[in-house]
Scaffold this motif. Structure first.
Motif, PDB file in Angstrom:
ATOM      1  N   TYR B 156       0.825  -1.208   0.000  1.00  0.00           N
ATOM      2  CA  TYR B 156       0.000   0.000   0.000  1.00  0.00           C
ATOM      3  C   TYR B 156       0.858   1.256   0.000  1.00  0.00           C
ATOM      4  CZ  TYR B 156      -3.804  -3.192   0.955  1.00  0.00           C
ATOM      5  OH  TYR B 156      -4.704  -4.207   0.862  1.00  0.00           O
ATOM      6  N   LEU B 157       1.951   1.221   0.757  1.00  0.00           N
ATOM      7  CA  LEU B 157       2.832   2.391   0.800  1.00  0.00           C
ATOM      8  C   LEU B 157       3.426   2.642  -0.585  1.00  0.00           C
ATOM      9  CD1 LEU B 157       4.608   1.568   4.167  1.00  0.00           C
ATOM     10  CD2 LEU B 157       3.030   3.458   3.759  1.00  0.00           C
ATOM     11  N   ASP B 158       3.842   1.567  -1.254  1.00  0.00           N
ATOM     12  CA  ASP B 158       4.426   1.709  -2.583  1.00  0.00           C
ATOM     13  C   ASP B 158       3.399   2.250  -3.566  1.00  0.00           C
ATOM     14  OD1 ASP B 158       6.728   0.790  -1.547  1.00  0.00           O
ATOM     15  OD2 ASP B 158       6.586  -1.242  -2.363  1.00  0.00           O
ATOM     16  N   ARG B 159       2.162   1.800  -3.373  1.00  0.00           N
ATOM     17  CA  ARG B 159       1.123   2.269  -4.265  1.00  0.00           C
ATOM     18  C   ARG B 159       0.968   3.783  -4.157  1.00  0.00           C
ATOM     19  NH1 ARG B 159      -5.086   0.939  -3.547  1.00  0.00           N
ATOM     20  NH2 ARG B 159      -5.831   2.431  -5.069  1.00  0.00           N
ATOM     21  N   LEU B 160       1.203   4.329  -2.988  1.00  0.00           N
ATOM     22  CA  LEU B 160       1.132   5.773  -2.794  1.00  0.00           C
ATOM     23  C   LEU B 160       2.410   6.451  -3.252  1.00  0.00           C
ATOM     24  CD1 LEU B 160      -0.514   5.908   0.745  1.00  0.00           C
ATOM     25  CD2 LEU B 160      -1.595   6.334  -1.450  1.00  0.00           C
ATOM     26  N   LYS B 161       3.383   5.644  -3.681  1.00  0.00           N
ATOM     27  CA  LYS B 161       4.687   6.157  -4.137  1.00  0.00           C
ATOM     28  C   LYS B 161       5.316   7.074  -3.086  1.00  0.00           C
ATOM     29  CE  LYS B 161       3.448   6.089  -9.050  1.00  0.00           C
ATOM     30  NZ  LYS B 161       1.974   6.295  -8.953  1.00  0.00           N
ATOM     31  N   VAL B 162       5.212   6.677  -1.843  1.00  0.00           N
ATOM     32  CA  VAL B 162       5.903   7.440  -0.811  1.00  0.00           C
ATOM     33  C   VAL B 162       7.084   6.634  -0.306  1.00  0.00           C
ATOM     34  CG1 VAL B 162       4.051   8.897   0.008  1.00  0.00           C
ATOM     35  CG2 VAL B 162       4.235   6.571   0.877  1.00  0.00           C
ATOM     36  N   ASN B 163       8.128   7.323   0.019  1.00  0.00           N
ATOM     37  CA  ASN B 163       9.346   6.656   0.441  1.00  0.00           C
ATOM     38  C   ASN B 163       9.293   6.377   1.945  1.00  0.00           C
ATOM     39  OD1 ASN B 163      11.878   5.612   0.455  1.00  0.00           O
ATOM     40  ND2 ASN B 163      12.905   7.614   0.504  1.00  0.00           N
ATOM     41  N   ILE B 164       8.386   5.473   2.332  1.00  0.00           N
ATOM     42  CA  ILE B 164       8.267   5.101   3.737  1.00  0.00           C
ATOM     43  C   ILE B 164       8.438   3.598   3.822  1.00  0.00           C
ATOM     44  CG2 ILE B 164       6.732   5.038   5.746  1.00  0.00           C
ATOM     45  CD1 ILE B 164       5.212   7.383   4.529  1.00  0.00           C
ATOM     46  N   LYS B 165       9.246   3.156   4.773  1.00  0.00           N
ATOM     47  CA  LYS B 165       9.394   1.717   4.964  1.00  0.00           C
ATOM     48  C   LYS B 165       8.380   1.241   5.998  1.00  0.00           C
ATOM     49  CE  LYS B 165      13.914   0.618   5.535  1.00  0.00           C
ATOM     50  NZ  LYS B 165      14.807   1.745   5.291  1.00  0.00           N
ATOM     51  N   ALA B 166       7.797   0.080   5.745  1.00  0.00           N
ATOM     52  CA  ALA B 166       6.776  -0.447   6.649  1.00  0.00           C
ATOM     53  C   ALA B 166       7.336  -0.700   8.038  1.00  0.00           C
ATOM     54  CB  ALA B 166       6.182  -1.727   6.085  1.00  0.00           C
ATOM     55  N   SER B 167       8.654  -0.838   8.127  1.00  0.00           N
ATOM     56  CA  SER B 167       9.255  -1.130   9.428  1.00  0.00           C
ATOM     57  C   SER B 167       9.682   0.135  10.168  1.00  0.00           C
ATOM     58  CB  SER B 167      10.461  -2.059   9.238  1.00  0.00           C
ATOM     59  OG  SER B 167      11.360  -1.470   8.327  1.00  0.00           O
ATOM     60  N   ASP B 168       9.459   1.305   9.569  1.00  0.00           N
ATOM     61  CA  ASP B 168       9.809   2.559  10.251  1.00  0.00           C
ATOM     62  C   ASP B 168       8.913   2.761  11.471  1.00  0.00           C
ATOM     63  OD1 ASP B 168      11.674   3.131   8.383  1.00  0.00           O
ATOM     64  OD2 ASP B 168      10.437   4.523   7.229  1.00  0.00           O
ATOM     65  N   LEU B 169       9.472   3.361  12.507  1.00  0.00           N
ATOM     66  CA  LEU B 169       8.644   3.758  13.646  1.00  0.00           C
ATOM     67  C   LEU B 169       7.881   5.019  13.267  1.00  0.00           C
ATOM     68  CD1 LEU B 169      10.792   3.356  16.886  1.00  0.00           C
ATOM     69  CD2 LEU B 169       8.850   1.997  16.137  1.00  0.00           C
ATOM     70  N   VAL B 170       6.618   5.076  13.611  1.00  0.00           N
ATOM     71  CA  VAL B 170       5.800   6.221  13.228  1.00  0.00           C
ATOM     72  C   VAL B 170       6.352   7.525  13.800  1.00  0.00           C
ATOM     73  CG1 VAL B 170       3.560   7.293  13.660  1.00  0.00           C
ATOM     74  CG2 VAL B 170       3.680   4.993  12.731  1.00  0.00           C
ATOM     75  N   LEU B 171       6.911   7.476  15.001  1.00  0.00           N
ATOM     76  CA  LEU B 171       7.371   8.725  15.615  1.00  0.00           C
ATOM     77  C   LEU B 171       8.539   9.353  14.873  1.00  0.00           C
ATOM     78  CD1 LEU B 171      10.170   8.187  17.534  1.00  0.00           C
ATOM     79  CD2 LEU B 171       8.495   6.892  18.812  1.00  0.00           C
ATOM     80  N   THR B 172       9.181   8.595  13.978  1.00  0.00           N
ATOM     81  CA  THR B 172      10.285   9.172  13.217  1.00  0.00           C
ATOM     82  C   THR B 172       9.791   9.864  11.952  1.00  0.00           C
ATOM     83  OG1 THR B 172      10.633   7.158  11.929  1.00  0.00           O
ATOM     84  CG2 THR B 172      11.821   7.319  14.014  1.00  0.00           C
ATOM     85  N   LEU B 173       8.490   9.766  11.659  1.00  0.00           N
ATOM     86  CA  LEU B 173       7.967  10.325  10.414  1.00  0.00           C
ATOM     87  C   LEU B 173       7.428  11.731  10.626  1.00  0.00           C
ATOM     88  CD1 LEU B 173       5.928   7.230   9.159  1.00  0.00           C
ATOM     89  CD2 LEU B 173       8.271   7.850   8.576  1.00  0.00           C
ATOM     90  N   SER B 174       7.522  12.555   9.561  1.00  0.00           N
ATOM     91  CA  SER B 174       6.925  13.889   9.620  1.00  0.00           C
ATOM     92  C   SER B 174       5.405  13.757   9.592  1.00  0.00           C
ATOM     93  CB  SER B 174       7.387  14.707   8.412  1.00  0.00           C
ATOM     94  OG  SER B 174       6.845  14.142   7.242  1.00  0.00           O
ATOM     95  N   VAL B 175       4.739  14.872   9.911  1.00  0.00           N
ATOM     96  CA  VAL B 175       3.269  14.862   9.924  1.00  0.00           C
ATOM     97  C   VAL B 175       2.736  14.445   8.556  1.00  0.00           C
ATOM     98  CG1 VAL B 175       1.224  16.279  10.192  1.00  0.00           C
ATOM     99  CG2 VAL B 175       3.169  16.612  11.703  1.00  0.00           C
ATOM    100  N   ALA B 176       3.370  14.965   7.484  1.00  0.00           N
ATOM    101  CA  ALA B 176       2.906  14.655   6.134  1.00  0.00           C
ATOM    102  C   ALA B 176       2.991  13.157   5.881  1.00  0.00           C
ATOM    103  CB  ALA B 176       3.751  15.402   5.114  1.00  0.00           C
ATOM    104  N   ARG B 177       4.092  12.565   6.311  1.00  0.00           N
ATOM    105  CA  ARG B 177       4.272  11.140   6.078  1.00  0.00           C
ATOM    106  C   ARG B 177       3.307  10.324   6.941  1.00  0.00           C
ATOM    107  NH1 ARG B 177       9.278   9.185   4.198  1.00  0.00           N
ATOM    108  NH2 ARG B 177      10.008  10.643   2.627  1.00  0.00           N
ATOM    109  N   GLN B 178       3.067  10.809   8.143  1.00  0.00           N
ATOM    110  CA  GLN B 178       2.101  10.100   8.984  1.00  0.00           C
ATOM    111  C   GLN B 178       0.735  10.092   8.316  1.00  0.00           C
ATOM    112  OE1 GLN B 178       2.028  11.262  13.079  1.00  0.00           O
ATOM    113  NE2 GLN B 178       4.239  11.268  13.271  1.00  0.00           N
ATOM    114  N   GLN B 179       0.436  11.210   7.648  1.00  0.00           N
ATOM    115  CA  GLN B 179      -0.838  11.291   6.953  1.00  0.00           C
ATOM    116  C   GLN B 179      -0.897  10.250   5.833  1.00  0.00           C
ATOM    117  OE1 GLN B 179      -1.604  15.190   5.308  1.00  0.00           O
ATOM    118  NE2 GLN B 179      -3.414  15.175   6.577  1.00  0.00           N
ATOM    119  N   MET B 180       0.237  10.083   5.148  1.00  0.00           N
ATOM    120  CA  MET B 180       0.303   9.070   4.089  1.00  0.00           C
ATOM    121  C   MET B 180       0.060   7.678   4.688  1.00  0.00           C
ATOM    122  SD  MET B 180       0.763  10.840   1.449  1.00  0.00           S
ATOM    123  CE  MET B 180       1.186  12.537   1.115  1.00  0.00           C
ATOM    124  N   VAL B 181       0.586   7.471   5.887  1.00  0.00           N
ATOM    125  CA  VAL B 181       0.368   6.180   6.547  1.00  0.00           C
ATOM    126  C   VAL B 181      -1.129   5.980   6.805  1.00  0.00           C
ATOM    127  CG1 VAL B 181       0.802   4.827   8.634  1.00  0.00           C
ATOM    128  CG2 VAL B 181       2.658   6.145   7.597  1.00  0.00           C
TER     129      VAL B 181
END
Lengths: 339, 532
Positions: B156-181
């Motif tokens: 699903y993350l790849d489908r959104l073409k966002v550079n987020i790894k599924a194993s990343d901790l959410v607290l390390t992500l910016s607000v924008a990336r959290q929204q993508m999650v």
């Protein structure tokens, strides 16, 4: 009960309907308990039993008032059960050392205040969670108490030591036909009078003073309070000192009733205190709570114990009952807050 | 209950292959114009308030339908009913041809309706995959099948073409990336309706671009999107239809192509707004009220200097993270600073805590009202007097009830706070009125310098205008106003001068009337820099 009434009226003006429903629900529960026990036991609804009941409830109430103030800030104080033992023992030992009772008991109360001050400093300066800080104090205070007494009760304190706990106002005794004294009116025990005065005083502090307002503000939103210029640390320390002083007073009263300083007194009393506050509608999240509620909460616990005793219910079943009451009241409280 | 829902969702997922874009292939046999969701006669009462009164709304597949209205218009309440958070008192919600009312968020999610909150609902200490599959983790026997969970989430993350790894901790992500999650999570739930509440309020321009691309793709896949935003200018880029609500009532639904932004605003406020900003009536004096020299907090901001004149509105411009809020907080004593001096009317101040700053007459209105500004569980009255209890109490600390009531009432009237009474709990007020309560608090404190940090964020057009007028009036009364804002039009429309920040440094101090949006952006991005 006049305390409760005036407090209720005052709240009516500024707090929404839900609070009143909660208040009346707790009060109605209290009334129901009285009615139920009156029906099941002949000796429940007597003057002397009510005096006893009020006297028994003072312990929970003293600690409950302190717990209310602390919990309103979003904190908790687990140390009061141990602190009251320390305070009582300090007072007892001071009397043994030849000090007058008044001075000795003042020392005891102050010892409680010092414990509260230390709690407050650990929480605000060392920034430890209140649960941890007061858990530590609970053990330290108990340990100190046992250490300085060698775990032995301090007895032989003299009659004067027992006056605060056992004396009462307006006691009326007349000589019976058989020559033995007959108690017409058992009088209002001093601890009950102290409880009433304290309830009024602390209710006023909470509702009418800046200190009280700041307690609520901190519990409601600590950062907003800080950014509004509230001296958060000082206010919090104040709450714990108050809880400590009340625990100290509670210890002196208890030991006075026994006319012995018992180092093992007060184990798990902090839980009764927290329970009375919570049953009375104080929120553990902070920002919400009243003394009138805590008075009701304390009496609910007191009446349950007293009434169940009268009906010959074992103390084990009493524990089960009171536990269930806590769960159900808080559950009702949450139901009411749910949309 | 949650277990049941989890199972049903997993069954639903099983019906369609988890292969990227084909996952939500167009459903056969459905007319594109046939609404997937219709709400009719929806009515919701809260104690003392009729929050929704006979409201209607409909959504088609593959449509982006904007819901507009001032704060308190009932948008959020309607969305909470559709997504199962609230129960309606009257009316009906028809979903896929059947009247439905959902009993919980999970219930609605299982049926394909997902609400993405303004405040994101992720668990910071769990990984992205754990968040996406929270409460419906794929299992291998008794244990969580972590490998499958992360692989599925990654699809699903790849489908959104966002550079987020599924194993990343959410607290390390910016607000924008959290929204993508959150969006990825919605996709994994096979959402057919996605409700987005103010999704762009904390995103940068490029993040917004990416979000809009994703919305277009979802739209092409047949997902219906309900889009709530106060940024009317961005509607044009994605929205098909607009429904406007006002005071808990339905006003109109129009194709966006047929109307202008001004039409929407007019429908929202029930009158036409001449201009976004009021005429400035205040003129800054010559007298310097505050002077800040060489303010430094290591690693956050460095050598910040500026002056503020009496009756001046000074803008703080800059990109997110440029250090504007941090500078304000340091001046206010809320955060520690390592160096620099602050003088008020020529007198050097030693500010170590907010208490010192407030004492000196400085006030700071934080950007996050609910977090830092307002005790939402307390009454309007208690909030207004919180910073100045001394004025309504005697030396013993005994509060004078009457004085307090009068003060609160005076400021409620002065700022036109819409509240049934001063005893109302602040939580029950709309965003704009909450902001006014916070302002009232500082006016009652007789502050001489006011820092406004994003005062109009998340506030509707009408309330914004009222806040702007207030800023102007404050300046006219000789108060020094610092306006921290990410909205450049606000800077241009309201300020006398603007301090531009770039990565913790002041790159320029400009006269507002002699600059423009482009020039400010050049300073804000560090392309241009004034010699100091």
């Amino acid at each position: 009960m006049t305390v409760t009434d005036t407090v209720l009226q005052d709240r009516k003006i500024r707090i929404n309907r839900n609070d009143l429903i909660q208040k009346f629900a707790a009060l109605a529960g209290l009334v129901l308990l009285v009615i139920a026990f009156s029906l099941t036991s002949d000796s429940f609804l007597t003057t002397s039993n009510f005096v006893t009941l009020a006297l028994q409830t003072t312990t929970i109430a003293f600690l409950g008032f302190g717990a209310t103030c602390v919990i309103i800030t979003g904190g908790i104080d687990l140390s009061v059960g141990s602190v009251l033992a320390l305070a009582g023992v300090v007072a007892g030992l001071a009397v043994k050392d030849g000090m007058p009772v008044v001075v000795a008991m003042t020392l005891g109360v102050l010892a409680g205040g010092v414990c509260g001050l230390i709690n407050g400093l650990i929480i605000t300066r060392m920034k430890l969670p209140p649960f941890i800080a007061t858990l530590g104090m609970m053990m330290v205070a108990r340990g100190v108490t046992l250490q300085i007494t060698g775990a032995r009760p301090v007895s032989g304190l003299g009659d004067a030591f027992g006056v605060l706990g056992n004396g009462s106002l307006m006691r009326m005794v007349e000589e019976g036909a058989n020559g033995f004294p007959k108690v017409v009116f058992p009088g209002i025990p001093y601890p009950v009078i102290v409880m009433i005065l304290l309830a009024v005083a602390i209710a006023v502090v909470l509702m009418k003073t800046t200190f009280g307002r700041h307690l609520y503000a901190i519990g409601s939103n600590e950062e907003a309070a800080r950014l509004s210029g509230v001296n958060v640390n000082r206010t919090k320390i104040g709450a714990y000192v108050l809880a400590g002083l009340l625990a100290g007073l509670c210890g002196c009263v208890l030991m006075s009733r026994l006319v012995t300083a018992q180092p093992n007194e007060g184990v798990a009393y902090e839980l009764d205190a927290i329970a009375s506050a919570v049953i009375g509608g104080t929120s553990l999240v902070g920002g919400i709570g009243t003394i009138s509620g805590t008075v009701i909460g304390a009496f609910i616990i007191g009446i349950l114990r007293n009434g169940l005793n009268m009906n010959g219910v074992s103390s084990f079943i009493q524990m089960i009952t009171i536990g269930l009451v806590i769960i159900v009241t808080v559950w009702i409280d949450q139901m009411r807050n749910r949309r | 209950m949650s277990i049941n829902n989890a199972t049903s969702t997993r069954d639903g997922a099983g019906l369609r292959p988890l292969t990227g874009a084909t996952a939500t292939a167009p459903r056969a046999g459905t007319d594109a114009d046939q609404p997937i969701l219709t709400a009719r006669g929806v009515t919701k009462r809260f104690p003392g308030v009729l929050a929704l009164d006979n409201v209607q709304f409909d959504l088609r597949r593959g449509e982006v339908h904007a819901l507009c209205g001032e704060n308190g218009a009932g948008k959020s309440t309607l969305m909470k009913i559709i997504s199962g958070l609230y129960r309606l008192d009257d009316g009906e919600v028809v979903y896929k041809g059947e009247p439905r009312h959902f009993h919980s968020i999970q219930d609605a999610q299982a049926a394909g309706i997902t609400l993405i909150h303004q405040e994101l609902n992720l668990v910071p200490h769990l990984t992205v995959a754990e968040n996406i599959y929270l409460a419906r983790e794929p299992k291998k026997g008794l244990f969580v099948d972590r490998r499958k969970m992360e692989a599925d989430a990654q699809v699903y993350l790849d489908r959104l073409k966002v550079n987020i790894k599924a194993s990343d901790l959410v607290l390390t992500l910016s607000v924008a990336r959290q929204q993508m999650v959150e969006i990825a999570k919605a996709l994994s739930l096979d959402a057919e309706i996605l409700i987005m509440d103010e999704p762009t309020s904390s995103l940068t321009e490029s993040e917004i671009d990416r979000l809009f691309e994703i919305i277009q793709e979802l739209k092409a896949d047949g997902v219906g999107i309900i889009y709530i935003s106060h940024r009317l200018d961005e509607l044009r880029r994605i929205v098909d239809r607009v429904t406007v609500m006002r005071d808990g009532r339905y006003v109109s639904t129009r194709d966006l192509a047929d109307i202008t932004v001004d039409d929407i605003v007019a429908a929202m406020v029930g009158r036409s707004l001449e201009d976004k900003f009021p005429e400035r009536t205040s003129v800054p004096g010559d007298e310097e009220i505050m002077s800040v020299r060489g303010l430094t907090r290591h690693g956050v901001f460095d050598n910040v200097s500026f002056t503020l004149r009496k009756g001046e509105i000074l803008g703080f411009a800059g990109l997110m993270g440029a250090g504007r809020t941090e500078v304000a907080r340091a001046i206010f004593g809320a955060d520690h600073r390592h160096g620099g001096s602050i003088a008020l009317s020529g007198r050097d101040l030693s500010i170590a805590s907010p208490i010192d700053a407030i004492e000196a007459g400085i006030a700071y209105l934080s950007e996050d009202r609910k977090l830092n500004g307002l005790a939402v569980g307390m009454s309007v009255k208690a909030n207004i007097t919180m910073a100045n209890m001394a004025a309504v109490s005697n030396r013993m600390g005994l509060i004078d009830d009457r004085a307090e009531r009068e003060a609160a009432e005076q400021y409620v009237r002065l700022l036109n706070v819409k509240t049934p009474s001063i005893s109302q709990i602040a939580r029950n007020l709309s965003g704009g009125n909450q902001q006014k309560v916070v302002i009232a608090k500082w006016l009652f404190r007789k502050s001489r310098v006011l820092f406004f940090d994003e005062p109009t964020r998340g506030i509707d057009v009408g309330a914004k205008f009222a806040i702007y007028q207030l800023l102007d009036e404050l300046a006219r009364d000789g108060i020094g106003v610092v306006l921290i804002t990410s909205e450049l039009p606000e800077i241009l429309g309201m300020t006398d001068r603007v301090v531009v920040f770039h990565e913790g440094e002041v790159t320029g101090i400009l006269e507002t009337c002699r600059t423009n949006q482009e020039e400010i952006m050049q300073y804000a991005s560090g392309v241009k820099r004034m010699p100091c």
